[in-house]
Design a protein around this motif. Structure first.
Motif, PDB file in Angstrom:
ATOM      1  N   UNK A 169       0.842  -1.174   0.000  1.00 22.15           N
ATOM      2  CA  UNK A 169       0.000   0.000   0.000  1.00 22.15           C
ATOM      3  C   UNK A 169       0.886   1.236   0.000  1.00 22.15           C
ATOM      4  N   UNK A 170       0.616   2.156  -0.905  1.00 26.33           N
ATOM      5  CA  UNK A 170       1.405   3.383  -1.016  1.00 26.33           C
ATOM      6  C   UNK A 170       0.935   4.434  -0.022  1.00 26.33           C
ATOM      7  N   UNK A 171       1.859   5.261   0.405  1.00 26.74           N
ATOM      8  CA  UNK A 171       1.512   6.363   1.297  1.00 26.74           C
ATOM      9  C   UNK A 171       1.215   7.644   0.531  1.00 26.74           C
ATOM     10  N   UNK A 172       1.607   7.703  -0.726  1.00 28.38           N
ATOM     11  CA  UNK A 172       1.350   8.883  -1.535  1.00 28.38           C
ATOM     12  C   UNK A 172      -0.104   8.897  -1.979  1.00 28.38           C
ATOM     13  N   UNK A 173      -0.649  10.088  -2.214  1.00 20.84           N
ATOM     14  CA  UNK A 173      -2.014  10.180  -2.710  1.00 20.84           C
ATOM     15  C   UNK A 173      -2.081   9.929  -4.215  1.00 20.84           C
ATOM     16  N   UNK A 174      -0.950   9.956  -4.890  1.00 18.71           N
ATOM     17  CA  UNK A 174      -0.900   9.667  -6.320  1.00 18.71           C
ATOM     18  C   UNK A 174      -0.915   8.155  -6.493  1.00 18.71           C
ATOM     19  N   UNK A 175      -2.010   7.625  -7.025  1.00 14.12           N
ATOM     20  CA  UNK A 175      -2.184   6.182  -7.085  1.00 14.12           C
ATOM     21  C   UNK A 175      -2.314   5.629  -8.494  1.00 14.12           C
ATOM     22  N   UNK A 176      -2.389   6.469  -9.510  1.00 14.55           N
ATOM     23  CA  UNK A 176      -2.593   5.987 -10.875  1.00 14.55           C
ATOM     24  C   UNK A 176      -1.364   5.205 -11.328  1.00 14.55           C
ATOM     25  N   UNK A 177      -1.511   3.914 -11.636  1.00 14.34           N
ATOM     26  CA  UNK A 177      -0.352   3.078 -11.972  1.00 14.34           C
ATOM     27  C   UNK A 177       0.460   3.587 -13.164  1.00 14.34           C
ATOM     28  N   UNK A 178      -0.209   4.036 -14.216  1.00 14.33           N
ATOM     29  CA  UNK A 178       0.503   4.513 -15.401  1.00 14.33           C
ATOM     30  C   UNK A 178       1.293   5.778 -15.142  1.00 14.33           C
ATOM     31  N   UNK A 179       0.708   6.670 -14.369  1.00 11.79           N
ATOM     32  CA  UNK A 179       1.408   7.920 -14.034  1.00 11.79           C
ATOM     33  C   UNK A 179       2.585   7.616 -13.127  1.00 11.79           C
ATOM     34  N   UNK A 180       2.383   6.781 -12.134  1.00  6.67           N
ATOM     35  CA  UNK A 180       3.479   6.412 -11.236  1.00  6.67           C
ATOM     36  C   UNK A 180       4.632   5.758 -11.999  1.00  6.67           C
ATOM     37  N   UNK A 181       4.310   4.859 -12.914  1.00  2.35           N
ATOM     38  CA  UNK A 181       5.344   4.181 -13.687  1.00  2.35           C
ATOM     39  C   UNK A 181       6.141   5.163 -14.542  1.00  2.35           C
ATOM     40  N   UNK A 182       5.445   6.064 -15.221  1.00  2.00           N
ATOM     41  CA  UNK A 182       6.128   7.041 -16.071  1.00  2.00           C
ATOM     42  C   UNK A 182       7.001   7.977 -15.243  1.00  2.00           C
ATOM     43  N   UNK A 183       6.507   8.428 -14.105  1.00  2.00           N
ATOM     44  CA  UNK A 183       7.286   9.336 -13.264  1.00  2.00           C
ATOM     45  C   UNK A 183       8.482   8.631 -12.637  1.00  2.00           C
ATOM     46  N   UNK A 184       8.311   7.365 -12.273  1.00  2.00           N
ATOM     47  CA  UNK A 184       9.420   6.605 -11.682  1.00  2.00           C
ATOM     48  C   UNK A 184      10.555   6.433 -12.683  1.00  2.00           C
ATOM     49  N   UNK A 185      10.230   6.363 -13.968  1.00  2.00           N
ATOM     50  CA  UNK A 185      11.249   6.219 -14.998  1.00  2.00           C
ATOM     51  C   UNK A 185      11.819   7.534 -15.478  1.00  2.00           C
TER      52      UNK A 185
END
Length: 138
Positions: free
Chosen positions: A1-17
């Protein structure tokens, strides 16, 4: 479970890269996202219905998730007043510099190979597009 309020998988993946200097385009509902974005960018569509989910709402969440080094906005001709959306972005992004670009300069900037992510919103305001450059974590 993430602690961030940003939960959209596609957005998280793109930002992580993405790293320092990568760009994120927040596009309004009028933006030609199929033709005026970088070839390598991931596109996430959040445009369910006109007016549902605007650029400002997405910006608020992103500002709590990543550092922003600079921003660019699309502006109308020089004799037109600044659109309300841009004034709002300047306030939310301060002290981050916000550069004004003409429509076609903005399209060129959004086609950059540094564009990591395009988030298409249903913002119905004119000139509500925003191009963010990711900064460094301090």
């Amino acid at each position: 479970m993430l602690l961030t309020e940003l939960l959209h998988p596609g957005i998280l993946e793109a930002l992580a890269g993405a790293g320092h200097g990568a760009r994120v385009l927040l596009a309004d509902g009028h933006y030609p996202a199929s033709t005026a974005t970088g070839d390598r960018a991931r596109t996430v569509h959040l445009n369910l219905a006109p007016g549902l989910l605007d650029v400002t709402t997405v910006l608020d969440v992103l500002l709590r998730a990543l550092p922003v080094e600079s921003a660019q906005v699309m502006v109308p001709s020089e004799d037109a007043p600044e659109p309300p959306a841009i004034t709002e972005y300047r306030t939310k992004l301060a002290p981050v510099p916000v550069e004004k670009l003409s429509r076609f300069e903005f399209y060129d900037a959004a086609r950059s190979p540094d564009l990591a992510l395009t988030i298409v919103t249903a913002d119905i305001r004119t000139y509500a597009n925003l191009l963010l450059t990711i900064g460094v974590r301090h």
